[in-house]
Scaffold this motif. Sequence first.
Motif, mmCIF file in Angstrom:
data_model
loop_
_atom_site.group_PDB
_atom_site.id
_atom_site.type_symbol
_atom_site.label_atom_id
_atom_site.label_comp_id
_atom_site.label_asym_id
_atom_site.label_seq_id
_atom_site.Cartn_x
_atom_site.Cartn_y
_atom_site.Cartn_z
ATOM 1 N N GLU A 1 -1.258 -7.534 -7.284
ATOM 2 C CA GLU A 1 -2.155 -8.264 -7.156
ATOM 3 C C GLU A 1 -1.664 -9.254 -6.180
ATOM 4 O O GLU A 1 -0.260 -9.669 -6.701
ATOM 5 N N ARG B 1 0.463 -1.120 0.001
ATOM 6 C CA ARG B 1 0.425 0.311 0.261
ATOM 7 C C ARG B 1 0.620 1.443 0.140
ATOM 8 O O ARG B 1 0.393 1.776 -0.641
ATOM 9 N N CYS C 1 -5.874 5.716 -10.501
ATOM 10 C CA CYS C 1 -6.078 3.730 -10.509
ATOM 11 C C CYS C 1 -5.465 3.482 -8.873
ATOM 12 O O CYS C 1 -5.932 3.272 -8.248
ATOM 13 N N TYR C 2 -4.326 4.291 -8.631
ATOM 14 C CA TYR C 2 -3.621 3.884 -7.461
ATOM 15 C C TYR C 2 -3.939 3.994 -6.455
ATOM 16 O O TYR C 2 -4.095 3.609 -5.333
ATOM 17 N N TRP D 1 1.594 1.710 -3.367
ATOM 18 C CA TRP D 1 0.448 2.114 -4.417
ATOM 19 C C TRP D 1 0.302 3.669 -4.204
ATOM 20 O O TRP D 1 0.491 4.250 -5.339
ATOM 21 N N LYS E 1 -7.654 1.992 -5.940
ATOM 22 C CA LYS E 1 -6.609 0.859 -5.432
ATOM 23 C C LYS E 1 -6.317 0.379 -3.464
ATOM 24 O O LYS E 1 -7.455 0.001 -2.768
ATOM 25 N N GLU E 2 -6.023 2.391 -3.343
ATOM 26 C CA GLU E 2 -5.256 2.599 -1.649
ATOM 27 C C GLU E 2 -6.897 2.895 -0.984
ATOM 28 O O GLU E 2 -7.263 2.473 0.024
ATOM 29 N N GLU F 1 -7.137 -1.552 -14.426
ATOM 30 C CA GLU F 1 -5.367 -1.158 -14.506
ATOM 31 C C GLU F 1 -4.776 -0.751 -15.690
ATOM 32 O O GLU F 1 -5.789 -0.639 -16.536
ATOM 33 N N THR G 1 0.367 -4.659 -10.811
ATOM 34 C CA THR G 1 -1.136 -3.799 -10.121
ATOM 35 C C THR G 1 -1.087 -4.204 -8.774
ATOM 36 O O THR G 1 -2.412 -4.251 -7.792
#
Length: 249
Positions: A242, A151, A172-173, A154, A176-177, A234, A240
């Motif tokens: 992942e 994280r 995008c990031y 990210w 995600k966070e 993504e 990513t």
Amino acid sequence: MAGDEAERGIELLTRTLGPWHLGTVDARQKLRFWLLEEGDHAGAVRLARTEVDDRTAALGADHPDTLAARWEMISIASRTPDWPTVIAETRRLADDRARVLGPYHRDTLSTRHFVGYYLRDSGATAEAVQVFTDILADLKALERPAEQEVRGAWVGLAYALERHGDVEGALCYVEKELAAERVTFYPQDENIGQHHLTMLLEWRDRLRGRRAVRQGPASRGPAGGVVAQGEVGERPGYPTGEGTTAAGH
């Protein structure tokens, strides 16, 4: 001057308690940061460099405390930076910490992050993006990378991408966070006020606004309002992360 008097006091502590007594070490550190806050950047750097030299002589170049002293010297030097020197010193420290502590030790990864931050702040944004991309790729190669480290990468990559002008990649990031933060549970009395979540929401909204401006009228409704955007997919060409979920599994 007050700084000279403080140094004389530290000399007395050194004679009385010894150079590595906790009280003496703490007094030296407080003096360095006091000089920094008073605007004596050169004096703070001089004392920080002396600390590195003394620890190297007493403990060895690879002792964790010596490496920590090098990090403090870099952080002080970065306040009014000679970017090429600061970045080079930070890269060297990252390499030495990887060799001594291991490539995935928190101190090693933190130092690599600051290579990216300093590159970003110096204007070398493409290099900063590459640094965080490499960190994420290294973490992704692990069977169970630490969620906190993923994280952190990210967020670092999002800042670098935004500064580089890649709004979509940064978004995008941040998304995600944000998704990870929403399902993070903190112990009682921690994260009161949800400051990190609030910051992420504001950051996301700012990026969405910039994206809408770039897209022009096609992204706006008939009354001129911005059409709600869905989740960002993504970005090809960027890792990513992942394999590490928001829950850390």
